[in-house]
Design a protein around this motif. Structure first.
Motif, PDB file in Angstrom:
ATOM      1  N   VAL A  27       0.857  -1.183   0.000  1.00 38.33           N
ATOM      2  CA  VAL A  27       0.000   0.000   0.000  1.00 38.33           C
ATOM      3  C   VAL A  27       0.895   1.235   0.000  1.00 38.33           C
ATOM      4  O   VAL A  27       1.731   1.413   0.883  1.00 38.33           O
ATOM      5  N   LEU A  28       0.723   2.086  -1.027  1.00 43.14           N
ATOM      6  CA  LEU A  28       1.521   3.296  -1.170  1.00 43.14           C
ATOM      7  C   LEU A  28       0.813   4.534  -0.640  1.00 43.14           C
ATOM      8  O   LEU A  28       1.457   5.464  -0.163  1.00 43.14           O
ATOM      9  N   ASP A  29      -0.494   4.558  -0.758  1.00 41.14           N
ATOM     10  CA  ASP A  29      -1.249   5.756  -0.392  1.00 41.14           C
ATOM     11  C   ASP A  29      -2.671   5.348  -0.025  1.00 41.14           C
ATOM     12  O   ASP A  29      -3.205   4.390  -0.583  1.00 41.14           O
ATOM     13  N   ARG A  30      -3.240   6.098   0.906  1.00 42.86           N
ATOM     14  CA  ARG A  30      -4.642   5.875   1.290  1.00 42.86           C
ATOM     15  C   ARG A  30      -5.347   7.212   1.375  1.00 42.86           C
ATOM     16  O   ARG A  30      -4.782   8.182   1.856  1.00 42.86           O
ATOM     17  N   ASN A  31      -6.570   7.228   0.931  1.00 41.57           N
ATOM     18  CA  ASN A  31      -7.427   8.414   1.013  1.00 41.57           C
ATOM     19  C   ASN A  31      -6.763   9.656   0.421  1.00 41.57           C
ATOM     20  O   ASN A  31      -6.821  10.736   0.993  1.00 41.57           O
ATOM     21  N   TRP A  32      -6.160   9.474  -0.753  1.00 37.56           N
ATOM     22  CA  TRP A  32      -5.546  10.599  -1.453  1.00 37.56           C
ATOM     23  C   TRP A  32      -6.656  11.452  -2.056  1.00 37.56           C
ATOM     24  O   TRP A  32      -7.543  10.950  -2.729  1.00 37.56           O
ATOM     25  N   ARG A  33      -6.593  12.753  -1.774  1.00 33.20           N
ATOM     26  CA  ARG A  33      -7.653  13.657  -2.226  1.00 33.20           C
ATOM     27  C   ARG A  33      -7.086  14.796  -3.060  1.00 33.20           C
ATOM     28  O   ARG A  33      -5.979  15.259  -2.822  1.00 33.20           O
ATOM     29  N   CYS A  34      -7.910  15.223  -3.988  1.00 37.89           N
ATOM     30  CA  CYS A  34      -7.672  16.452  -4.733  1.00 37.89           C
ATOM     31  C   CYS A  34      -9.054  17.034  -5.020  1.00 37.89           C
ATOM     32  O   CYS A  34     -10.068  16.458  -4.644  1.00 37.89           O
ATOM     33  N   ARG A  35      -9.096  18.148  -5.702  1.00 35.29           N
ATOM     34  CA  ARG A  35     -10.398  18.783  -5.972  1.00 35.29           C
ATOM     35  C   ARG A  35     -11.335  17.893  -6.788  1.00 35.29           C
ATOM     36  O   ARG A  35     -12.548  18.014  -6.684  1.00 35.29           O
ATOM     37  N   ALA A  36     -10.770  17.000  -7.587  1.00 34.50           N
ATOM     38  CA  ALA A  36     -11.583  16.160  -8.466  1.00 34.50           C
ATOM     39  C   ALA A  36     -12.164  14.932  -7.764  1.00 34.50           C
ATOM     40  O   ALA A  36     -13.037  14.264  -8.312  1.00 34.50           O
ATOM     41  N   GLY A  37     -11.676  14.625  -6.556  1.00 31.97           N
ATOM     42  CA  GLY A  37     -12.205  13.461  -5.863  1.00 31.97           C
ATOM     43  C   GLY A  37     -11.167  12.799  -4.973  1.00 31.97           C
ATOM     44  O   GLY A  37     -10.181  13.421  -4.575  1.00 31.97           O
ATOM     45  N   GLU A  38     -11.385  11.526  -4.694  1.00 29.86           N
ATOM     46  CA  GLU A  38     -10.538  10.786  -3.765  1.00 29.86           C
ATOM     47  C   GLU A  38     -10.257   9.391  -4.295  1.00 29.86           C
ATOM     48  O   GLU A  38     -11.128   8.744  -4.887  1.00 29.86           O
ATOM     49  N   LEU A  39      -9.028   8.928  -4.062  1.00 28.84           N
ATOM     50  CA  LEU A  39      -8.664   7.540  -4.301  1.00 28.84           C
ATOM     51  C   LEU A  39      -8.559   6.868  -2.942  1.00 28.84           C
ATOM     52  O   LEU A  39      -7.873   7.364  -2.045  1.00 28.84           O
ATOM     53  N   VAL A  51      -4.864   0.969  -8.497  1.00 26.63           N
ATOM     54  CA  VAL A  51      -5.684   2.012  -7.894  1.00 26.63           C
ATOM     55  C   VAL A  51      -6.965   1.314  -7.456  1.00 26.63           C
ATOM     56  O   VAL A  51      -7.673   0.738  -8.278  1.00 26.63           O
ATOM     57  N   CYS A  52      -7.232   1.349  -6.146  1.00 26.09           N
ATOM     58  CA  CYS A  52      -8.304   0.521  -5.590  1.00 26.09           C
ATOM     59  C   CYS A  52      -9.448   1.359  -5.046  1.00 26.09           C
ATOM     60  O   CYS A  52      -9.248   2.197  -4.156  1.00 26.09           O
ATOM     61  N   GLU A  53     -10.625   1.101  -5.563  1.00 25.69           N
ATOM     62  CA  GLU A  53     -11.860   1.704  -5.062  1.00 25.69           C
ATOM     63  C   GLU A  53     -12.492   0.695  -4.111  1.00 25.69           C
ATOM     64  O   GLU A  53     -12.689  -0.475  -4.468  1.00 25.69           O
TER      65      GLU A  53
END
Length: 123
Positions: A27-39, A51-53
């Motif tokens: 796992v490299l990143d969790r709950n990464w956010r930007c103005r366009a949404g979240e991963l 990239v996991c939803e």
């Protein structure tokens, strides 16, 4: 979104991250956010970026978790994956490419969550 819904979502994401790690993904990143949404989760599966939803439902839900990823959500995930790569990945694209997975988490009244990992479900 209610506090109960938020707690269920956090539970599902935590369970999904543990599931991915147990399956050998990093796992490299969790709950990464930007103005366009979240991963929800970005992980490395060998030389492939996953990239996991994560979609979590209670045992008594009427809809399958995977059904919540409609074509609009799928397109958003593709755009977010591209943006994550541009902002967070410091090397050429991974040799194995990028795939978008869906993790369906069903929380029952008893026992561990049931998790169904759908690699490459989007795209």
């Amino acid at each position: 979104m209610t506090a109960r819904t938020q707690a269920l979502g956090r539970y599902g994401e935590d369970a999904a991250a543990r599931h991915l790690a147990a399956a050998g993904l990093t796992v490299l990143d969790r709950n990464w956010r930007c103005r366009a949404g979240e991963l929800d989760i970005v992980a490395l599966d060998g030389d492939t970026l996953a990239v996991c939803e994560v979609k979590t439902r209670s045992e008594h839900g009427f809809q399958s978790p995977a059904e919540a990823v409609d074509p609009v959500k799928a397109e958003q995930l593709v755009r977010l994956a591209e943006r994550w790569l541009a902002e967070r990945w410091q090397a050429p694209p991974p040799p194995g490419g990028v795939r978008i997975d869906v993790l369906c988490v069903v929380h029952g009244r008893r026992g561990a969550a049931r998790i169904h990992h759908l690699p490459g479900a989007v795209g």
